[in-house]
Design a protein around this motif. Structure first.
Motif, PDB file in Angstrom:
ATOM      1  N   GLU A 101      17.912  -2.801 -19.733  1.00  0.00           N
ATOM      2  CA  GLU A 101      17.525  -1.630 -18.940  1.00  0.00           C
ATOM      3  C   GLU A 101      18.431  -1.395 -17.729  1.00  0.00           C
ATOM      4  O   GLU A 101      18.733  -0.247 -17.403  1.00  0.00           O
ATOM      5  CB  GLU A 101      16.071  -1.783 -18.468  1.00  0.00           C
ATOM      6  N   GLU A 102      18.849  -2.445 -17.054  1.00  0.00           N
ATOM      7  CA  GLU A 102      19.678  -2.299 -15.855  1.00  0.00           C
ATOM      8  C   GLU A 102      21.155  -2.584 -16.143  1.00  0.00           C
ATOM      9  O   GLU A 102      22.034  -1.878 -15.660  1.00  0.00           O
ATOM     10  CB  GLU A 102      19.182  -3.243 -14.754  1.00  0.00           C
ATOM     11  N   GLY A 103      21.389  -3.620 -16.936  1.00  0.00           N
ATOM     12  CA  GLY A 103      22.771  -4.035 -17.174  1.00  0.00           C
ATOM     13  C   GLY A 103      23.572  -3.032 -17.975  1.00  0.00           C
ATOM     14  O   GLY A 103      24.702  -2.693 -17.618  1.00  0.00           O
ATOM     15  N   THR A 104      23.009  -2.542 -19.081  1.00  0.00           N
ATOM     16  CA  THR A 104      23.775  -1.597 -19.895  1.00  0.00           C
ATOM     17  C   THR A 104      23.963  -0.273 -19.167  1.00  0.00           C
ATOM     18  O   THR A 104      24.978   0.399 -19.338  1.00  0.00           O
ATOM     19  CB  THR A 104      23.113  -1.364 -21.262  1.00  0.00           C
ATOM     20  N   TRP A 105      22.977   0.104 -18.340  1.00  0.00           N
ATOM     21  CA  TRP A 105      23.162   1.309 -17.509  1.00  0.00           C
ATOM     22  C   TRP A 105      24.349   1.117 -16.568  1.00  0.00           C
ATOM     23  O   TRP A 105      25.190   2.019 -16.415  1.00  0.00           O
ATOM     24  CB  TRP A 105      21.890   1.591 -16.715  1.00  0.00           C
ATOM     25  N   ALA A 106      24.433  -0.059 -15.942  1.00  0.00           N
ATOM     26  CA  ALA A 106      25.555  -0.335 -15.056  1.00  0.00           C
ATOM     27  C   ALA A 106      26.883  -0.270 -15.806  1.00  0.00           C
ATOM     28  O   ALA A 106      27.890   0.224 -15.279  1.00  0.00           O
ATOM     29  CB  ALA A 106      25.385  -1.715 -14.409  1.00  0.00           C
ATOM     30  N   MET A 107      26.900  -0.754 -17.047  1.00  0.00           N
ATOM     31  CA  MET A 107      28.124  -0.692 -17.842  1.00  0.00           C
ATOM     32  C   MET A 107      28.516   0.754 -18.139  1.00  0.00           C
ATOM     33  O   MET A 107      29.693   1.124 -18.057  1.00  0.00           O
ATOM     34  CB  MET A 107      27.929  -1.443 -19.161  1.00  0.00           C
ATOM     35  N   GLU A 108      27.533   1.588 -18.462  1.00  0.00           N
ATOM     36  CA  GLU A 108      27.830   2.953 -18.879  1.00  0.00           C
ATOM     37  C   GLU A 108      28.267   3.833 -17.717  1.00  0.00           C
ATOM     38  O   GLU A 108      29.092   4.730 -17.900  1.00  0.00           O
ATOM     39  CB  GLU A 108      26.610   3.567 -19.578  1.00  0.00           C
ATOM     40  N   VAL A 138       0.844  -1.197   0.000  1.00  0.00           N
ATOM     41  CA  VAL A 138       0.000   0.000   0.000  1.00  0.00           C
ATOM     42  C   VAL A 138       0.882   1.252   0.000  1.00  0.00           C
ATOM     43  O   VAL A 138       1.793   1.384   0.813  1.00  0.00           O
ATOM     44  CB  VAL A 138      -0.933   0.010   1.230  1.00  0.00           C
ATOM     45  N   GLY A 139       0.622   2.143  -0.931  1.00  0.00           N
ATOM     46  CA  GLY A 139       1.389   3.378  -1.022  1.00  0.00           C
ATOM     47  C   GLY A 139       2.681   3.264  -1.785  1.00  0.00           C
ATOM     48  O   GLY A 139       3.383   4.268  -1.980  1.00  0.00           O
ATOM     49  N   MET A 140       3.024   2.058  -2.231  1.00  0.00           N
ATOM     50  CA  MET A 140       4.267   1.847  -2.974  1.00  0.00           C
ATOM     51  C   MET A 140       4.152   2.391  -4.395  1.00  0.00           C
ATOM     52  O   MET A 140       3.078   2.397  -4.999  1.00  0.00           O
ATOM     53  CB  MET A 140       4.593   0.356  -3.058  1.00  0.00           C
ATOM     54  N   ALA A 141       5.290   2.814  -4.928  1.00  0.00           N
ATOM     55  CA  ALA A 141       5.343   3.144  -6.346  1.00  0.00           C
ATOM     56  C   ALA A 141       5.171   1.865  -7.158  1.00  0.00           C
ATOM     57  O   ALA A 141       5.500   0.766  -6.701  1.00  0.00           O
ATOM     58  CB  ALA A 141       6.677   3.803  -6.680  1.00  0.00           C
ATOM     59  N   VAL A 142       4.615   2.007  -8.355  1.00  0.00           N
ATOM     60  CA  VAL A 142       4.464   0.884  -9.274  1.00  0.00           C
ATOM     61  C   VAL A 142       5.553   0.980 -10.330  1.00  0.00           C
ATOM     62  O   VAL A 142       5.885   2.078 -10.798  1.00  0.00           O
ATOM     63  CB  VAL A 142       3.070   0.889  -9.934  1.00  0.00           C
ATOM     64  N   PHE A 143       6.113  -0.147 -10.688  1.00  0.00           N
ATOM     65  CA  PHE A 143       7.215  -0.188 -11.640  1.00  0.00           C
ATOM     66  C   PHE A 143       6.893   0.615 -12.897  1.00  0.00           C
ATOM     67  O   PHE A 143       5.870   0.377 -13.541  1.00  0.00           O
ATOM     68  CB  PHE A 143       7.521  -1.636 -12.015  1.00  0.00           C
ATOM     69  N   PRO A 144       7.755   1.568 -13.282  1.00  0.00           N
ATOM     70  CA  PRO A 144       7.482   2.397 -14.467  1.00  0.00           C
ATOM     71  C   PRO A 144       8.090   1.780 -15.726  1.00  0.00           C
ATOM     72  O   PRO A 144       9.304   1.602 -15.823  1.00  0.00           O
ATOM     73  CB  PRO A 144       8.180   3.723 -14.117  1.00  0.00           C
ATOM     74  N   TRP A 145       7.279   1.470 -16.689  1.00  0.00           N
ATOM     75  CA  TRP A 145       7.797   0.947 -17.948  1.00  0.00           C
ATOM     76  C   TRP A 145       8.427   2.075 -18.756  1.00  0.00           C
ATOM     77  O   TRP A 145       7.919   3.201 -18.751  1.00  0.00           O
ATOM     78  CB  TRP A 145       6.678   0.289 -18.746  1.00  0.00           C
ATOM     79  N   PRO A 146       9.511   1.821 -19.438  1.00  0.00           N
ATOM     80  CA  PRO A 146      10.187   2.885 -20.192  1.00  0.00           C
ATOM     81  C   PRO A 146       9.359   3.334 -21.393  1.00  0.00           C
ATOM     82  O   PRO A 146       8.614   2.550 -21.979  1.00  0.00           O
ATOM     83  CB  PRO A 146      11.490   2.217 -20.645  1.00  0.00           C
ATOM     84  N   ASP A 147       9.510   4.602 -21.738  1.00  0.00           N
ATOM     85  CA  ASP A 147       8.827   5.184 -22.891  1.00  0.00           C
ATOM     86  C   ASP A 147       9.869   5.471 -23.970  1.00  0.00           C
ATOM     87  O   ASP A 147      10.723   6.333 -23.809  1.00  0.00           O
ATOM     88  CB  ASP A 147       8.123   6.475 -22.472  1.00  0.00           C
ATOM     89  N   TYR A 148       9.786   4.732 -25.062  1.00  0.00           N
ATOM     90  CA  TYR A 148      10.742   4.908 -26.157  1.00  0.00           C
ATOM     91  C   TYR A 148      10.109   5.613 -27.351  1.00  0.00           C
ATOM     92  O   TYR A 148      10.543   5.436 -28.478  1.00  0.00           O
ATOM     93  CB  TYR A 148      11.312   3.551 -26.571  1.00  0.00           C
ATOM     94  N   SER A 149       9.089   6.430 -27.075  1.00  0.00           N
ATOM     95  CA  SER A 149       8.431   7.128 -28.185  1.00  0.00           C
ATOM     96  C   SER A 149       9.307   8.236 -28.765  1.00  0.00           C
ATOM     97  O   SER A 149       9.169   8.581 -29.949  1.00  0.00           O
ATOM     98  CB  SER A 149       7.099   7.711 -27.725  1.00  0.00           C
ATOM     99  N   LEU A 150      10.202   8.803 -27.953  1.00  0.00           N
ATOM    100  CA  LEU A 150      11.036   9.908 -28.418  1.00  0.00           C
ATOM    101  C   LEU A 150      12.510   9.541 -28.561  1.00  0.00           C
ATOM    102  O   LEU A 150      13.295  10.331 -29.091  1.00  0.00           O
ATOM    103  CB  LEU A 150      10.899  11.096 -27.455  1.00  0.00           C
ATOM    104  N   VAL A 151      12.895   8.388 -28.067  1.00  0.00           N
ATOM    105  CA  VAL A 151      14.279   7.927 -28.177  1.00  0.00           C
ATOM    106  C   VAL A 151      14.267   6.486 -28.660  1.00  0.00           C
ATOM    107  O   VAL A 151      13.217   5.844 -28.720  1.00  0.00           O
ATOM    108  CB  VAL A 151      15.029   8.029 -26.829  1.00  0.00           C
ATOM    109  N   ASP A 152      15.434   5.985 -28.980  1.00  0.00           N
ATOM    110  CA  ASP A 152      15.550   4.618 -29.477  1.00  0.00           C
ATOM    111  C   ASP A 152      16.621   3.898 -28.668  1.00  0.00           C
ATOM    112  O   ASP A 152      17.668   4.493 -28.364  1.00  0.00           O
ATOM    113  CB  ASP A 152      15.944   4.633 -30.959  1.00  0.00           C
ATOM    114  N   PRO A 153      16.377   2.641 -28.271  1.00  0.00           N
ATOM    115  CA  PRO A 153      17.405   1.919 -27.527  1.00  0.00           C
ATOM    116  C   PRO A 153      18.762   1.889 -28.229  1.00  0.00           C
ATOM    117  O   PRO A 153      19.804   1.893 -27.569  1.00  0.00           O
ATOM    118  CB  PRO A 153      16.819   0.514 -27.389  1.00  0.00           C
TER     119      PRO A 153
END
Length: 306
Positions: A271-278, A120-135
């Protein structure tokens, strides 16, 4: 790298009536200070501004159920432009890489997931929005890192990550996002560096990223990133078997979760691994570089649930 000196946070210490016992943060990327609270060792750290109270309640619920996690001594309180909390300092040792430590870690994560807290009251996991950028926009920087630090395997790593980037929006993201997967409150940071092995077993000491998330994503974060900062590679076959069997002794995954599991691993890798690399400052360290290379080249089919 930020430099968090205690002198800049005196208002936080005064608010809680604690006394710092070191001159700087004990974490390189966040303000986390060892302090003395009522004569006992403790930690003051910044937590989630919006959901810190819900995270504290989740921790208290876990502890009440006998699941070892730090429980706030005070806070969260709003001071110094953010939400801050005081946790007890947990005495114990670091992860030693043994089968026993892996069993205990897998069992702990399984117990956390099996409790199925409402959050209760927790944030919900936010899915990424790639409408303006590209992986694929991230690929040049990843290629640069590989060419600079591990040129002998740069082509192999690119061959693993390039197709993942190209297919991420069309295949990987919808497979996980639209899978109607069971949700749990997950810490999304279940790593060896965030466990202290007390005499009775491991204690989760950094719960501050917790939110409601598909269960298999929280599991995939643990699988791929458990050895971040402490090991020279992701789980090997036997390490995964030991961790997996302990986890599955507590949790029965659904058929849908089992079906999407390879995509969940790909999702976390990108989403997590490449961020850690960068963002890693450890490319110059032999052991951490080996971990990052292992992570970048990990196979989506390398962690069987059977």
């Amino acid at each position: 790298m930020p430099d968090y000196e205690v002198d800049a946070f005196q208002d936080v210490f005064e608010h809680f009536g604690v006394h710092p016992t070191a001159t700087r943060s004990c974490h390189p990327w966040a303000p986390v200070f060892r302090v003395e609270s009522n004569g006992l060792p403790a930690v003051v750290k910044r937590t989630s501004t919006r959901t810190g109270g819900a995270i504290a309640a989740w921790c208290r619920g876990l502890a009440a159920a006998g699941i070892p996690v730090v429980v706030p001594l005070a806070g969260p309180s709003f001071v110094h432009g953010g939400a801050w909390v005081v946790y007890p300092w947990i005495e114990g040792r670091v992860y030693d890489g043994s089968a026993g430590d892996l069993v205990a870690a897998g069992d702990l994560l399984g117990r956390m997931h099996a409790r199925r807290a409402r959050g209760v009251g927790m944030a919900v996991f936010p899915w990424p929005d790639y409408s303006l950028v590209d992986p694929t926009d991230d690929l040049p920087e990843l290629h640069r890192l590989f060419a600079s630090h591990v040129p002998e395997v740069a082509a192999r790593l690119a061959a693993r990550l390039d197709p993942l980037a190209r297919d991420f929006v069309a295949r990987t993201l919808p497979a996980v996002r639209d899978g109607a997967l069971p949700m749990v409150v997950g810490c999304m940071d279940f790593k060896a560096v965030n466990l202290v092995y007390a005499p009775a077993g491991p204690v989760l000491v950094d719960p501050d990223k917790a939110l409601r998330v598909p269960r298999v994503l929280d599991l995939a974060v643990a699988v791929l990133l458990f050895h971040d900062e402490v090991g020279d590679g992701v789980f090997g076959v036997e390490e995964w078997r030991v961790f997996r069997d302990a986890y599955l002794g507590r949790v029965e995954l659904t058929e849908g979760e089992r079906r999407v599991w390879p995509d969940a691993l790909d999702y976390v890798l990108w989403e997590e691994g490449t961020w850690a690399m960068e963002v890693s400052t450890g490319w110059g360290d032999v052991r951490q570089r080996a971990f990052l290379v292992s992570l970048a080249g990990v196979s989506r089919g390398g962690f069987s649930l059977e």
